[in-house]
Design a protein around this motif. Structure first.
Motif, short mmCIF file in Angstrom:
data_model
loop_
_atom_site.label_atom_id
_atom_site.label_comp_id
_atom_site.label_asym_id
_atom_site.label_seq_id
_atom_site.Cartn_x
_atom_site.Cartn_y
_atom_site.Cartn_z
N THR A 81 0.85 -1.20 0.00
CA THR A 81 0.00 0.00 0.00
C THR A 81 0.88 1.25 0.00
O THR A 81 2.11 1.16 0.18
N ASP A 82 0.26 2.40 -0.17
CA ASP A 82 1.02 3.66 -0.13
C ASP A 82 1.68 3.85 1.23
O ASP A 82 2.80 4.40 1.31
N GLN A 83 1.02 3.41 2.29
CA GLN A 83 1.59 3.55 3.62
C GLN A 83 2.82 2.67 3.78
O GLN A 83 3.81 3.08 4.41
N ASP A 84 2.78 1.48 3.19
CA ASP A 84 3.95 0.60 3.24
C ASP A 84 5.15 1.24 2.55
O ASP A 84 6.27 1.19 3.06
N LEU A 85 4.91 1.87 1.40
CA LEU A 85 5.99 2.54 0.68
C LEU A 85 6.52 3.73 1.48
O LEU A 85 7.74 3.97 1.52
N ALA A 86 5.60 4.47 2.12
CA ALA A 86 6.03 5.62 2.92
C ALA A 86 6.87 5.17 4.12
O ALA A 86 7.83 5.86 4.51
#
Length: 322
Positions: free
Chosen positions: A267-272
């Motif tokens: 997810t985007d949070q994982d990448l962040a």
């Protein structure tokens, strides 16, 4: 030549002749009236001479099938040259499931199934003919019963569409269990003659109301382990269907690179969350080899200032920033 004799009723002579002529107009045959009836309903019979070789269904040879498959593979590789190719495992997947998957992704994706040897052969021939050597990176991942999904759609959406068609099934010997299989205590519904079978698997049981009852929870197969013949037989006796069979994503090919389908779950949070760790690794590496990068520039300026400040203090030299 084979001679067939047929009899038709309730038709006029002209209707029968036209009907037979239309029915066999593509065959090497001759239709002749053998006897005519005085009845106004038509004649009683006719003789039909047919060349049996002309009526045989045309069946493609193995060589023709291979040529046809190669052409289809080349067409899909050309059409989806700028898209993704998914390698999916199809172990124990039924033909009805494949039909459902093809119907679900129709419009943006194509499911192609065949023997893995033919897939590898077509990929090699296409790569040699077009010079696109990047496709050869797919070959090591085409092992066992697999299929290819050519798609222009979003990978996560395609994955969700394909995953919908899971079918529960009995455990099979030699198949890796996707989950921990635990048998709960309680009555099995089996008669006492099956007690020895449970004892062979070290499963404590007792006889209650004329049926075998399991006393304590038993972990029959652990996740990631293969089910044995005894375990599969026991689950079949208990009518348990712990396994689910469907197309499983194994690898994703895009622009010459093959990567794990696990990236689809990011997810985007994982990448962040992972981004700061990546930047830190770049900083450490750049400082270790004294290679300037944008990420390490602030640290290099600070180190340079500290060095100048140390020289100034040692030599009693002053400057405005000291």
């Amino acid at each position: 030549m084979i001679r067939y004799s047929l009899t038709l009723h309730h038709r006029t002579h002209s209707q029968d002749t036209a009907h037979i002529a239309n029915g066999v107009k593509h065959a090497d045959c001759r239709v002749t009236a053998s006897s005519l009836s005085a009845s106004p309903r038509g004649f009683d019979g006719f003789s039909l001479t047919v060349n049996s070789s002309s009526l045989m269904a045309v069946k493609s040879s193995k060589a023709q099938k291979k040529v046809g498959y190669h052409k289809k593979m080349c067409r899909l590789l050309e059409e989806y040259s700028q898209s993704q190719i998914l390698i999916v495992g199809a172990d124990h997947v039924r033909s009805k499931q494949l039909q459902d998957n093809r119907r679900e992704v129709r419009g943006h994706s194509v499911v192609l199934m065949c023997k893995h040897t033919m897939m590898k052969r077509s990929l090699r021939l296409y790569a040699e003919g077009t010079g696109n050597k990047d496709l050869l990176t797919l070959i090591p991942f085409i092992v066992g019963k697999v299929g290819l999904i050519f798609t222009k759609g979003d990978l996560k959406e395609v994955s969700a569409e394909v995953s919908k068609y899971k079918v529960g099934g009995l455990a099979r010997a030699g198949v890796v269990s996707p989950i921990d299989i635990i048998i709960k205590p309680g009555s099995t519904g089996l008669d006492p003659s099956n007690t020895s079978f449970f004892q062979a698997l070290n499963i404590p049981t007792k006889i209650n109301k004329g049926a075998v009852e399991i006393v304590v929870p038993v972990e029959l197969v652990k996740k990631g382990k293969k089910a044995g013949t005894s375990e599969a037989t026991l689950l079949a006796k208990l009518d348990k269907k712990p396994f689910s069979y469907a197309l499983v994503f194994r690898s994703v090919y895009q622009n010459g690179y093959v990567f794990s389908p696990k990236v689809l779950d990011l997810t985007d949070q994982d990448l962040a969350d992972k981004f700061p760790g990546g930047v830190s690794m770049i900083v450490f590496l750049s400082l270790a080899i004294s290679y300037p990068t944008l990420a390490v520039a602030p640290h290099m300026f600070i180190d340079a200032y500290n060095n100048v400040l140390a020289v100034a203090m040692a030599t009693a030299f002053s400057f405005p920033q000291a």
